[in-house]
Write a protein that holds these residues in place. Structure first.
Motif, PDB file in Angstrom:
ATOM      1  N   VAL A 108       9.842  25.887  14.251  1.00 45.15           N
ATOM      2  CA  VAL A 108       9.330  27.159  14.762  1.00 45.15           C
ATOM      3  C   VAL A 108       8.912  28.007  13.572  1.00 45.15           C
ATOM      4  CG1 VAL A 108       9.899  29.279  16.011  1.00 45.15           C
ATOM      5  CG2 VAL A 108      10.802  27.078  16.803  1.00 45.15           C
ATOM      6  N   ALA A 109       7.685  28.508  13.578  1.00 43.66           N
ATOM      7  CA  ALA A 109       7.217  29.417  12.534  1.00 43.66           C
ATOM      8  C   ALA A 109       7.340  30.856  13.021  1.00 43.66           C
ATOM      9  CB  ALA A 109       5.758  29.121  12.166  1.00 43.66           C
ATOM     10  N   ALA A 110       7.996  31.686  12.242  1.00 42.24           N
ATOM     11  CA  ALA A 110       8.050  33.121  12.513  1.00 42.24           C
ATOM     12  C   ALA A 110       7.112  33.789  11.512  1.00 42.24           C
ATOM     13  CB  ALA A 110       9.475  33.653  12.369  1.00 42.24           C
ATOM     14  N   LEU A 111       5.926  34.145  11.976  1.00 40.17           N
ATOM     15  CA  LEU A 111       4.896  34.695  11.087  1.00 40.17           C
ATOM     16  C   LEU A 111       5.152  36.180  10.906  1.00 40.17           C
ATOM     17  CD1 LEU A 111       1.791  32.825  12.577  1.00 40.17           C
ATOM     18  CD2 LEU A 111       3.385  32.077  10.795  1.00 40.17           C
ATOM     19  N   ASN A 112       5.710  36.520   9.773  1.00 40.42           N
ATOM     20  CA  ASN A 112       6.144  37.893   9.482  1.00 40.42           C
ATOM     21  C   ASN A 112       5.066  38.731   8.819  1.00 40.42           C
ATOM     22  OD1 ASN A 112       6.811  35.882   7.361  1.00 40.42           O
ATOM     23  ND2 ASN A 112       7.116  37.731   6.136  1.00 40.42           N
TER      24      ASN A 112
ATOM     25  N   GLY B 175      -1.354  29.146   3.850  1.00 41.75           N
ATOM     26  CA  GLY B 175      -0.321  29.738   4.693  1.00 41.75           C
ATOM     27  C   GLY B 175      -0.614  29.518   6.160  1.00 41.75           C
ATOM     28  N   CYS B 176      -1.882  29.608   6.533  1.00 45.03           N
ATOM     29  CA  CYS B 176      -2.293  29.303   7.905  1.00 45.03           C
ATOM     30  C   CYS B 176      -2.076  27.819   8.191  1.00 45.03           C
ATOM     31  CB  CYS B 176      -3.758  29.680   8.112  1.00 45.03           C
ATOM     32  SG  CYS B 176      -4.422  29.244   9.741  1.00 45.03           S
ATOM     33  N   GLU B 177      -2.418  26.972   7.242  1.00 47.60           N
ATOM     34  CA  GLU B 177      -2.232  25.531   7.433  1.00 47.60           C
ATOM     35  C   GLU B 177      -0.755  25.195   7.593  1.00 47.60           C
ATOM     36  OE1 GLU B 177      -5.800  23.185   5.331  1.00 47.60           O
ATOM     37  OE2 GLU B 177      -4.672  24.433   3.921  1.00 47.60           O
ATOM     38  N   LEU B 178       0.098  25.868   6.846  1.00 48.48           N
ATOM     39  CA  LEU B 178       1.531  25.659   6.987  1.00 48.48           C
ATOM     40  C   LEU B 178       1.989  26.048   8.389  1.00 48.48           C
ATOM     41  CD1 LEU B 178       3.959  24.723   5.290  1.00 48.48           C
ATOM     42  CD2 LEU B 178       4.337  27.118   4.671  1.00 48.48           C
ATOM     43  N   ALA B 179       1.454  27.156   8.910  1.00 49.17           N
ATOM     44  CA  ALA B 179       1.775  27.576  10.273  1.00 49.17           C
ATOM     45  C   ALA B 179       1.252  26.572  11.294  1.00 49.17           C
ATOM     46  CB  ALA B 179       1.191  28.960  10.551  1.00 49.17           C
ATOM     47  N   LEU B 180       0.057  26.031  11.070  1.00 48.23           N
ATOM     48  CA  LEU B 180      -0.517  25.046  11.979  1.00 48.23           C
ATOM     49  C   LEU B 180       0.343  23.781  12.040  1.00 48.23           C
ATOM     50  CD1 LEU B 180      -4.311  25.248  11.019  1.00 48.23           C
ATOM     51  CD2 LEU B 180      -3.267  26.072  13.128  1.00 48.23           C
ATOM     52  N   ALA B 181       1.041  23.474  10.959  1.00 45.93           N
ATOM     53  CA  ALA B 181       1.882  22.274  10.913  1.00 45.93           C
ATOM     54  C   ALA B 181       3.150  22.418  11.746  1.00 45.93           C
ATOM     55  CB  ALA B 181       2.242  21.951   9.465  1.00 45.93           C
ATOM     56  N   CYS B 182       3.496  23.645  12.115  1.00 46.82           N
ATOM     57  CA  CYS B 182       4.699  23.885  12.905  1.00 46.82           C
ATOM     58  C   CYS B 182       4.409  23.660  14.392  1.00 46.82           C
ATOM     59  CB  CYS B 182       5.208  25.309  12.669  1.00 46.82           C
ATOM     60  SG  CYS B 182       5.670  25.641  10.949  1.00 46.82           S
ATOM     61  N   ASP B 183       5.467  23.463  15.168  1.00 46.07           N
ATOM     62  CA  ASP B 183       5.302  23.168  16.595  1.00 46.07           C
ATOM     63  C   ASP B 183       5.057  24.420  17.424  1.00 46.07           C
ATOM     64  OD1 ASP B 183       5.965  20.486  15.970  1.00 46.07           O
ATOM     65  OD2 ASP B 183       8.085  20.989  16.059  1.00 46.07           O
TER      66      ASP B 183
ATOM     67  N   ARG C  66       4.541  28.803  17.133  1.00 44.95           N
ATOM     68  CA  ARG C  66       4.255  29.920  16.227  1.00 44.95           C
ATOM     69  C   ARG C  66       4.498  31.249  16.951  1.00 44.95           C
ATOM     70  NH1 ARG C  66       1.282  25.684  15.213  1.00 44.95           N
ATOM     71  NH2 ARG C  66       0.153  25.972  17.174  1.00 44.95           N
ATOM     72  N   LEU C  67       5.421  32.044  16.394  1.00 47.45           N
ATOM     73  CA  LEU C  67       5.651  33.401  16.870  1.00 47.45           C
ATOM     74  C   LEU C  67       5.110  34.345  15.803  1.00 47.45           C
ATOM     75  CD1 LEU C  67       9.377  33.086  18.073  1.00 47.45           C
ATOM     76  CD2 LEU C  67       7.282  32.428  19.277  1.00 47.45           C
ATOM     77  N   ALA C  68       4.409  35.391  16.216  1.00 47.46           N
ATOM     78  CA  ALA C  68       3.751  36.272  15.253  1.00 47.46           C
ATOM     79  C   ALA C  68       4.172  37.717  15.453  1.00 47.46           C
ATOM     80  CB  ALA C  68       2.232  36.157  15.367  1.00 47.46           C
ATOM     81  N   ALA C  69       4.476  38.398  14.360  1.00 48.37           N
ATOM     82  CA  ALA C  69       4.659  39.844  14.421  1.00 48.37           C
ATOM     83  C   ALA C  69       3.333  40.497  14.781  1.00 48.37           C
ATOM     84  CB  ALA C  69       5.169  40.364  13.076  1.00 48.37           C
ATOM     85  N   ASP C  70       3.402  41.672  15.382  1.00 46.30           N
ATOM     86  CA  ASP C  70       2.182  42.286  15.934  1.00 46.30           C
ATOM     87  C   ASP C  70       1.184  42.746  14.884  1.00 46.30           C
ATOM     88  OD1 ASP C  70       3.780  44.377  15.051  1.00 46.30           O
ATOM     89  OD2 ASP C  70       4.029  45.283  17.036  1.00 46.30           O
ATOM     90  N   HIS C  71       1.585  42.807  13.616  1.00 47.34           N
ATOM     91  CA  HIS C  71       0.643  43.225  12.572  1.00 47.34           C
ATOM     92  C   HIS C  71       0.038  42.036  11.826  1.00 47.34           C
ATOM     93  CE1 HIS C  71       4.352  42.487  10.309  1.00 47.34           C
ATOM     94  NE2 HIS C  71       3.611  42.406   9.216  1.00 47.34           N
ATOM     95  N   VAL C  72       0.356  40.830  12.238  1.00 46.30           N
ATOM     96  CA  VAL C  72      -0.083  39.617  11.533  1.00 46.30           C
ATOM     97  C   VAL C  72      -1.589  39.413  11.661  1.00 46.30           C
ATOM     98  CG1 VAL C  72      -0.050  37.081  11.769  1.00 46.30           C
ATOM     99  CG2 VAL C  72       2.091  38.348  11.550  1.00 46.30           C
TER     100      VAL C  72
ATOM    101  N   VAL D 122       3.277  37.237  20.618  1.00 49.65           N
ATOM    102  CA  VAL D 122       3.137  38.344  19.669  1.00 49.65           C
ATOM    103  C   VAL D 122       4.298  39.288  19.928  1.00 49.65           C
ATOM    104  CG1 VAL D 122       1.696  40.238  18.866  1.00 49.65           C
ATOM    105  CG2 VAL D 122       0.637  38.093  19.606  1.00 49.65           C
ATOM    106  N   ILE D 123       5.028  39.613  18.862  1.00 49.76           N
ATOM    107  CA  ILE D 123       6.315  40.297  18.984  1.00 49.76           C
ATOM    108  C   ILE D 123       6.332  41.492  18.037  1.00 49.76           C
ATOM    109  CG2 ILE D 123       8.816  39.996  18.653  1.00 49.76           C
ATOM    110  CD1 ILE D 123       8.254  36.928  19.055  1.00 49.76           C
TER     111      ILE D 123
END
Length: 261
Positions: free
Chosen positions: A105-109, A116-124, A126-132, A185-186
């Motif tokens: 799980v990627a928590a995009l802070n 960095g996007c590619e690293l996130a794409l490799a995860c199953d 993706r949860l993203a903070a609202d300012h991402v 989006v959190i």
């Protein structure tokens, strides 16, 4: 544990929390840091204490701003060209995360750009903070996004992938969610709590079943349905002790005790 290259790893209740900890460099991926990620995720495959992985960045500015361009510039100045993507003696960092047998799980802070996007794409998941903001700006830097240009159109519609790759613009979390690039989006203050809660939910389920899902989806996603239905990859939950335990726990109206065997 924190490596000298800026990777922090902590395992609590079968969840490995991996943090890219270079906030002063926007969590950019140096060569040493990428090697640490490869060795860490490779070890998770055989670590019985790890049933799920949470990957995030330090601070609130960046999940990762991508490959460390200062290091790339220094290497160029010293006439040390990079290896071709997926080549060379070292295993590719994005491929290693993608092929980790445990759910990731990627928590995009913060911003997830380029590598960095590619690293996130490799995860199953993706949860993203609202300012991402997230994207692949390689077209603006003369680079290639070898991994991203293959993964992105497998997640979002191809026309959207073309547009994002061609323009190199970063898109806000809300647009990424609209096209299915991120699951949720959190609010930033709640991001890690929700990511940890999700990981705890995952490790409360049968681990062999989840690993089987990951292997079957990864190997079967591009196959014709008739071939995909006959795949047999990953652990076999049907003949496992956990399957018998899950049935018994249901009948006895109690929580199952999983053993991953």
């Amino acid at each position: 544990m924190r490596t000298e290259n800026g990777l922090s790893v902590e395992v609590v209740d079968r969840v490995a929390r991996v943090t890219i900890d270079r906030p002063e460099r926007l969590n950019a991926l140096s060569t040493g840091l990428m090697k640490d990620i490869v060795s860490t995720f490779s070890a998770f495959d055989t670590d019985d204490d790890v049933w799920a992985v949470l990957l995030t960045g330090s601070g609130d500015r960046a999940f990762s701003a991508g490959v460390d361009l200062k290091e790339v510039n220094q290497n160029d100045a010293a006439s040390r060209p990079p290896t071709m993507p997926m080549g060379g003696a070292e295993r590719n960092v994005f491929e290693t995360v993608l092929e980790c047998s445990k759910p990731v799980v990627a928590a995009l802070n913060g911003v997830a750009a380029g590598g960095g996007c590619e690293l996130a794409l490799a995860c199953d998941v993706r949860l993203a903070a609202d300012h991402v903001r997230i994207g692949l700006p390689e077209a603006k830097r003369g680079m290639g996004a070898n991994f991203g240009c293959q993964l992105l159109p497998r997640i979002v519609p191809r026309g959207i992938a073309y547009e994002w790759l061609y323009t190199g613009e970063l898109v806000p979390a809300q647009e990424a969610h609209r096209w299915g690039l991120v699951n949720r989006v959190i609010p930033a203050a709640s991001l890690l709590d929700e990511a940890v809660a999700l990981c705890r939910q995952l490790v409360a389920n049968a681990p062999l079943t989840i690993r089987r899902y990951k292997a079957m989806i990864g190997r079967g996603g591009e196959l014709p349905l008739s071939a995909a239905l006959r795949l047999n990859v990953g652990p076999n939950p049907y003949h496992s002790e956990d399957r018998a335990e899950g049935v018994a726990a249901f009948v006895e109206k109690r929580d199952p005790v999983w053993r991953a065997r």
